[in-house]
Design a protein around this motif. Sequence first.
Motif, mmCIF file in Angstrom:
data_model
loop_
_atom_site.group_PDB
_atom_site.id
_atom_site.type_symbol
_atom_site.label_atom_id
_atom_site.label_comp_id
_atom_site.label_asym_id
_atom_site.label_seq_id
_atom_site.Cartn_x
_atom_site.Cartn_y
_atom_site.Cartn_z
ATOM 1 N N LEU A 211 -46.061 61.379 -61.708
ATOM 2 C CA LEU A 211 -45.033 60.510 -62.681
ATOM 3 C C LEU A 211 -45.583 59.967 -63.475
ATOM 4 N N ILE A 212 -46.888 59.648 -63.829
ATOM 5 C CA ILE A 212 -47.385 59.090 -65.069
ATOM 6 C C ILE A 212 -47.416 60.256 -66.202
ATOM 7 N N GLN A 213 -47.714 61.490 -65.674
ATOM 8 C CA GLN A 213 -47.549 62.744 -66.800
ATOM 9 C C GLN A 213 -46.242 63.037 -67.216
ATOM 10 N N SER A 214 -45.144 62.489 -66.276
ATOM 11 C CA SER A 214 -43.731 62.820 -66.679
ATOM 12 C C SER A 214 -43.308 61.695 -67.591
ATOM 13 N N GLY A 215 -44.232 60.882 -67.926
ATOM 14 C CA GLY A 215 -43.490 59.709 -68.815
ATOM 15 C C GLY A 215 -43.586 58.343 -68.240
ATOM 16 N N GLU A 216 -43.409 58.089 -66.970
ATOM 17 C CA GLU A 216 -43.338 56.809 -66.581
ATOM 18 C C GLU A 216 -44.557 55.915 -66.833
ATOM 19 N N LYS A 217 -44.119 54.711 -67.301
ATOM 20 C CA LYS A 217 -45.010 53.764 -67.829
ATOM 21 C C LYS A 217 -45.078 52.549 -67.027
ATOM 22 N N PHE A 218 -46.145 52.435 -65.960
ATOM 23 C CA PHE A 218 -46.331 51.326 -65.226
ATOM 24 C C PHE A 218 -47.088 50.265 -65.804
ATOM 25 N N ASP A 219 -46.558 49.054 -65.573
ATOM 26 C CA ASP A 219 -47.428 47.925 -66.010
ATOM 27 C C ASP A 219 -48.654 47.697 -65.195
ATOM 28 N N LYS A 220 -48.261 47.888 -63.737
ATOM 29 C CA LYS A 220 -49.245 47.751 -62.533
ATOM 30 C C LYS A 220 -49.244 48.667 -61.748
ATOM 31 N N VAL A 221 -50.094 49.077 -60.900
ATOM 32 C CA VAL A 221 -50.041 49.795 -59.728
ATOM 33 C C VAL A 221 -50.695 48.915 -58.711
#
Length: 279
Positions: free
Chosen positions: A173-183
């Motif tokens: 998900l991160i490599q596909s462009g998802e930008k998470f503020d927090k995990v």
Amino acid sequence: MYKILKKEVLNPTVTKMVIDAPHVAKRAKAGQFIILRVHDEGERIPLTIADSDPDSGEVTIIFQIVGKTTMLLNELEEDASLADFVGPLGQPSEIEGEKVCVIGGGVGCAIAYPTAKAFAKAGSDVTTISGFRNKDLVILEDEFKAVSDAYYLMSDDGSAGEKGLVTQKLEELIQSGEKFDKVIAIGPVIMMKFVCEVTKKYGIPTIVSMNPIMIDGTGMCGGCRLKVGDEIKFACVDGPDFDGHAVDFDGAMSRNRAYGDFERHERDAACRLLKKEVQ
């Protein structure tokens, strides 16, 4: 006494109970836990509050049947009562972040669910990833879907959802462009450790829920101590949520193994007792 209002078997090793505990239900927040005793001479065990309803006074707990006390607890049926049900204890989770990813592993999903629910209620965009060994162990799938903008189910053998680990889906998900503020990662210590290794590479703040051995739940016994950065913290009063990038996971795993022989002895004793009662 605290009456068991409902009992539900979620899978062969995990049980859900709804307890009548109005004083706990009125104050409970995501991330907090209770300590219970099955009977007056029983040991105290911590269990995270999986859900609560301040109006009805109901508190939901979900537990894995792994030791003496959870075996004895699982023998109780609806309308039976618990000797003690103390809480809420611990610090509530900080529900901050516009876009968050909540990750649950195994029975840790019972802790991850109220966290995901709280973020959804606060208006956050919630992605949830839950992981299990196989389809027979899956819990709370519908509940997660109800509070998540995106939900991914992973299983080790591919019998439920997608085959793979929660860390693989997170990195995908991160490599596909998802930008998470927090995990937020909740589950086996080894799972949380590897989630933190992934998020550290991408500079994503990560919170983990630590549930080491606890006795009194007030910080007096020191049984739940763990190292976070250069400090010693107590999970029962300082946590259970901590900065995952600062937690000494190897030390925590070592401490969790320290009482393995004792726990096996007590579990075997409980098995013999229950078998004798059946006969």
